[in-house]
Design a protein around this motif. Sequence first.
Motif, mmCIF file in Angstrom:
data_model
loop_
_atom_site.group_PDB
_atom_site.id
_atom_site.type_symbol
_atom_site.label_atom_id
_atom_site.label_comp_id
_atom_site.label_asym_id
_atom_site.label_seq_id
_atom_site.Cartn_x
_atom_site.Cartn_y
_atom_site.Cartn_z
ATOM 1 N N CYS A 143 0.787 -1.055 0.077
ATOM 2 C CA CYS A 143 -0.087 0.050 -0.058
ATOM 3 C C CYS A 143 0.972 1.465 0.123
ATOM 4 O O CYS A 143 1.964 1.394 0.735
ATOM 5 C CB CYS A 143 -0.717 0.008 1.250
ATOM 6 S SG CYS A 143 -2.288 -1.335 1.212
ATOM 7 N N PRO A 174 -3.799 2.892 3.549
ATOM 8 C CA PRO A 174 -2.380 2.802 4.419
ATOM 9 C C PRO A 174 -2.019 1.341 4.673
ATOM 10 O O PRO A 174 -2.857 0.405 4.479
ATOM 11 C CB PRO A 174 -3.091 3.303 5.742
ATOM 12 C CG PRO A 174 -4.540 3.002 5.690
ATOM 13 C CD PRO A 174 -5.160 3.098 4.443
ATOM 14 N N ILE A 217 -0.511 -1.411 7.178
ATOM 15 C CA ILE A 217 -0.628 -1.341 8.654
ATOM 16 C C ILE A 217 0.597 -2.131 9.284
ATOM 17 O O ILE A 217 1.138 -2.991 8.727
ATOM 18 C CB ILE A 217 -2.001 -2.612 8.695
ATOM 19 C CG1 ILE A 217 -3.008 -2.121 7.929
ATOM 20 C CG2 ILE A 217 -2.377 -2.869 10.292
ATOM 21 C CD1 ILE A 217 -4.240 -3.009 7.914
ATOM 22 N N GLU A 234 -0.438 -3.361 15.638
ATOM 23 C CA GLU A 234 -1.900 -3.350 15.239
ATOM 24 C C GLU A 234 -2.050 -5.150 15.136
ATOM 25 O O GLU A 234 -1.074 -5.707 14.865
ATOM 26 C CB GLU A 234 -2.166 -2.876 13.854
ATOM 27 C CG GLU A 234 -1.957 -1.440 13.738
ATOM 28 C CD GLU A 234 -3.335 -0.436 14.076
ATOM 29 O OE1 GLU A 234 -4.053 -1.145 14.486
ATOM 30 O OE2 GLU A 234 -3.013 0.732 13.739
ATOM 31 N N PRO A 235 -3.160 -5.408 15.639
ATOM 32 C CA PRO A 235 -3.591 -6.907 15.312
ATOM 33 C C PRO A 235 -3.396 -7.328 13.974
ATOM 34 O O PRO A 235 -3.490 -6.632 13.050
ATOM 35 C CB PRO A 235 -5.091 -7.109 15.586
ATOM 36 C CG PRO A 235 -5.317 -5.638 16.417
ATOM 37 C CD PRO A 235 -4.416 -4.610 16.018
ATOM 38 N N GLU A 295 -4.053 -10.988 12.114
ATOM 39 C CA GLU A 295 -4.656 -12.078 12.346
ATOM 40 C C GLU A 295 -4.362 -13.201 11.267
ATOM 41 O O GLU A 295 -4.493 -13.057 9.781
ATOM 42 C CB GLU A 295 -6.036 -12.041 12.351
ATOM 43 C CG GLU A 295 -6.590 -10.979 13.633
ATOM 44 C CD GLU A 295 -7.875 -10.925 13.627
ATOM 45 O OE1 GLU A 295 -8.426 -11.018 14.655
ATOM 46 O OE2 GLU A 295 -8.814 -10.792 12.501
ATOM 47 N N ARG A 351 -5.358 -16.727 11.906
ATOM 48 C CA ARG A 351 -6.247 -17.802 12.290
ATOM 49 C C ARG A 351 -6.988 -18.205 11.106
ATOM 50 O O ARG A 351 -7.471 -17.470 10.326
ATOM 51 C CB ARG A 351 -7.214 -17.583 13.310
ATOM 52 C CG ARG A 351 -8.021 -18.748 13.878
ATOM 53 C CD ARG A 351 -9.135 -18.429 14.892
ATOM 54 N NE ARG A 351 -8.634 -17.853 16.386
ATOM 55 C CZ ARG A 351 -9.136 -17.856 17.146
ATOM 56 N NH1 ARG A 351 -10.472 -17.875 17.147
ATOM 57 N NH2 ARG A 351 -8.697 -17.241 18.565
ATOM 58 N N LEU A 405 0.408 -4.922 2.655
ATOM 59 C CA LEU A 405 -0.583 -5.206 1.803
ATOM 60 C C LEU A 405 -1.815 -4.289 2.327
ATOM 61 O O LEU A 405 -2.942 -4.247 1.567
ATOM 62 C CB LEU A 405 -1.079 -6.620 1.651
ATOM 63 C CG LEU A 405 0.039 -7.663 0.569
ATOM 64 C CD1 LEU A 405 -0.496 -9.117 0.855
ATOM 65 C CD2 LEU A 405 -0.217 -6.990 -0.680
ATOM 66 N N GLY A 406 -1.859 -4.000 3.493
ATOM 67 C CA GLY A 406 -2.844 -3.099 3.929
ATOM 68 C C GLY A 406 -4.007 -3.912 4.611
ATOM 69 O O GLY A 406 -5.217 -3.223 4.733
ATOM 70 N N VAL A 407 -3.928 -5.198 4.792
ATOM 71 C CA VAL A 407 -5.007 -5.884 5.087
ATOM 72 C C VAL A 407 -4.598 -6.563 6.695
ATOM 73 O O VAL A 407 -3.170 -6.588 6.810
ATOM 74 C CB VAL A 407 -5.251 -7.171 4.265
ATOM 75 C CG1 VAL A 407 -5.823 -6.535 3.291
ATOM 76 C CG2 VAL A 407 -4.192 -8.180 3.931
ATOM 77 N N ASN A 408 -5.524 -6.988 7.509
ATOM 78 C CA ASN A 408 -5.105 -7.250 9.118
ATOM 79 C C ASN A 408 -5.627 -8.641 9.378
ATOM 80 O O ASN A 408 -5.618 -9.265 10.310
ATOM 81 C CB ASN A 408 -5.443 -6.340 9.878
ATOM 82 C CG ASN A 408 -6.967 -5.912 9.857
ATOM 83 O OD1 ASN A 408 -7.680 -6.873 9.039
ATOM 84 N ND2 ASN A 408 -7.320 -4.947 10.498
ATOM 85 N N ALA A 409 -6.124 -9.681 8.118
ATOM 86 C CA ALA A 409 -6.449 -10.899 8.205
ATOM 87 C C ALA A 409 -6.090 -11.725 6.946
ATOM 88 O O ALA A 409 -5.960 -11.242 6.057
ATOM 89 C CB ALA A 409 -7.647 -10.878 8.728
ATOM 90 N N GLU A 414 -7.281 -13.987 5.627
ATOM 91 C CA GLU A 414 -8.446 -14.240 4.610
ATOM 92 C C GLU A 414 -8.566 -13.258 3.539
ATOM 93 O O GLU A 414 -9.103 -13.562 2.586
ATOM 94 C CB GLU A 414 -9.775 -14.705 5.473
ATOM 95 C CG GLU A 414 -10.327 -13.719 6.332
ATOM 96 C CD GLU A 414 -9.962 -13.863 7.733
ATOM 97 O OE1 GLU A 414 -8.950 -14.077 8.274
ATOM 98 O OE2 GLU A 414 -10.831 -13.890 8.577
ATOM 99 N N SER A 415 -8.143 -12.299 3.983
ATOM 100 C CA SER A 415 -8.073 -11.188 2.730
ATOM 101 C C SER A 415 -7.036 -11.248 1.808
ATOM 102 O O SER A 415 -7.022 -10.565 0.734
ATOM 103 C CB SER A 415 -7.976 -9.637 3.491
ATOM 104 O OG SER A 415 -9.199 -9.467 4.329
#
Lengths: 503, 424
Positions: free
Chosen positions: A117, A122, A124, A129-130, A132, A134, A468-472, A474-475
């Motif tokens: 990003c 933004p 992350i 920050e979390p 995830e 799982r 990549l600007g994702v926090n899980a 699965e994204s």
Amino acid sequence: MPTTLIQPEFKVEIDYDKCHKCGRCVQQCGWGVYSFNERPIPDDAKCRACHRCVTYCPARCITIRKNELAFRDNPHWNTGLRKAVWRQAESGGVMLTGMGNDKPYLNIFDHLVLDACQVTNPSIDPLREPMELRTYLGRKPDSVEVEPDGNGGYKLAEGAGVSNNIVLDAPIIFSPMSYGSVSLNVHKSLAMAAEHCGILMNTGEGGLHADLYPYADHVIVQVASGRFGVNPEYLNRGAAMEIKIGQGAKPGIGGHLPGEKIVSAVSETRMIPQGTDAISPAPHHDIYSIEDLRQLIYSLKEATGYKPVGVKIAAVHNVAAIASGIVRAGADYVYLDGFRGGTGAAPQIIRDHIGIPVEVAIAVVDQRLRDEGIRNQASIVAAGSIRSSADMAKAIALGADVVAIASAALMALGCHLCQGCHTGSCSWGITTQKPELTRRIDPEWGAERLTNLIHAWSHELQEILGALGVNAVESLRGSRERLRAIGLDEQTCNVLGVKPVGL
Amino acid sequence: MTYEPLLQRAPSTKLPTFPDREGVFGGERPSYTREAPFKIHGGCGLAGICDESGKMMSGETAILAMAVQRDRGNGLGGGYAGYGIYPEFPDHFCFHMMYHDVKAKEDAEAVFDRYFVVDLAEPMPTRPVKGISNAPLLWRYFLTPEPHQLEMTDMTAEDYVVHAVMRINSQVDGAYVASSGKNMGAFKGVGFPEEIGHYFILEEYEGHTWVGHNRFPTNTPGWWGGAHPFTLLDWSIVHNGEISSYGINSRYLEQFGYRCTLGTDTEVAAYLFDLMLRRHKLPLELACKALAPPLWSEIDRMPEEEREVMRSLRAVYGSAMLNGPFAIVLGFNGGMVALNDRIKLRPLVAARQGSVLMVASEESAIREVLDAPDRVWTPRAGEPVIARISGMDWPIHGDLRLPASEVSCAMSGVEDACDAVEVA
């Protein structure tokens, strides 16, 4: 006549000025390279460059070099091919080898790059920050059915939800490696690490030793064509079951375990006589088509109160259609093993020439399942071979839910990729059953190193997700938009569903 | 306040005639795909206001809310949707149309004539405004499905209307349906939102719910149809942000037949709402939770029943999670919902004053519109702000049953989004 025309691959050089004459190299080498006559004398022909002696030499006086004998240049008849002909002319046999395909095919992972990003969205920070990882492994319903719970909220409708899924703390599991091909201490290391990391290990086709029963929640029990060690108790000792149809290193043929490795405890666990070669049939003799697979899947489910059942196949040309059939047959996950996947023993000609890269297999299977609207019905496990967290991230972006690692896991335990697994003399104590060698792996030590590896890759995956600007995770899964190909032809890009860099 | 020009016209099934007019774009109608062959990057501002008692407020309110957020856009797109604005025609579908030229208008009206009973057709009332130029021909039609045709198709009225929208957007060259719902309308174009609002004379409309949007596209100049809100039937969606998970969201939707042809995050959000609310029948609260779910660590601490619902939502709708910065307002007949991303990477402020619920990108908009808010707060990440008008029905979208490809085709105006479908 000479007994062989093949000259040694490596030269073992000892700096005798430095040598302590302690004999540790003699003791450490599982291949019998060294004899001792006032000082260690190496037999180059036996050396596999596994570096056990080099690592343990207190004087650091051992050097292993390539035996760079000049052959007349001929890229068509490369050195390996010449040696193979000489060897087969001597033995008349099928050449066996261990570990994965080492031929220089195009490596697609190395031609894929990930996104990051900048400004418009933004990145992350995974330190603050979390982030995830799982992952739920298994069949998921098309939608979540809920009903009012009477207090203004909602509860799951009867039978809805994902309670039959296995929860993984990271999208990574250990690939199947049988007890027999690897030592019990390796199995223990894997099981303990799987428990520490909240992931899974896989028994392979060699049954489950009683010492591993406490780790049952972190074990996938495999059912392969030889049915070694398979009984109802075994099936119920696993968190999930896996039907092994094929393996990336040897698509179309069954497992090989040389009799040398079938020692007493292995024979007990596998339920076969000691010292016999354990050669699994090429097909399952009760699976001659997809409808038979369905019956086996449901037999296993019936035997275990409907635990998840996965199906492992080698990535081959028609993998998309095969995987679709497997999902429709009721599998909870499809395990795709690419042609670089490792093995404890396989015919070299099969290992090096059959199958397709796992990158392609993931891409076409994921797309096919989506086209058919059944992607949610099974998870995709990708293996063969995932070498780093970058490979893992790219595999997930192509569409895998989870990756499985074996070669990397064994390397964490000391493996140097010397490709001698089938000999049963692994100096690192990994792919052997000789007590003097297997005791070289302390399961606590092994579990710690494996745990470190999984944690390290998990952290790296978190860094990638953050960029990549994702926090899980699965994204990232199936998000091929975040991949670009560099130096791949258009056709391959289309197959992968990935745009070239610059677009 | 009633809207006079609307009442003065006698209902008629005949379409009025118009003087010829040159195409304002001086060539082909720009298409979404031409505007954005790839994903559009950009920021935006938005606002939504709803009086849950159903009391009407002037469109001036929406203009005020957007005008103070002018700096959030760059003049390349502004728009509004108002609900309850056509009380004289509560049961008519109102088509707000944009025409590239007279030919496009004639072609679209041929569709209306054949498949609908048009009870009123009129040019959209506008006034000249500095800064607004190159407007397409703007018309609106109040219509109902032609009963005989509707009967022959064996469709619900909503399906029938979506079919018509799809057909016009994808097959009638130069025509675009800006909105197609009952008792609502979208007013959008290229310009700053206060200019667009004045251009459409919004202060003369009264609605119980308004949403507004200010666009900041970072690639090419927008075209009128490309401004927010996006609509289908009575849904309107405005969006600020960029969905970093667009790649998997669109692939997930494709599995259900949606075609994400526009490359916009807004489109993805709209289809996900359609999928979850209409087809999977999820309650609105849970659909919002699936789009912007709590962290696993939060879920693990929930009471058991809630925890199992949330775990299943995340496991099943993982690919639908909108990851990355966004704030969305979804308007519909019956209320609105505002939603922020799961770690609050885009601004969204909410306020309540009596029965009025308002959300905006900036608090300044709230302070401008509400004189004495009871409460102004920053909604927590992923926590939907839902306004429901008392006495209005759920679910939204009436009896729509069409497959996804047709919904996406209708909404996007891109023919590739569906297999060509013949009406009747």
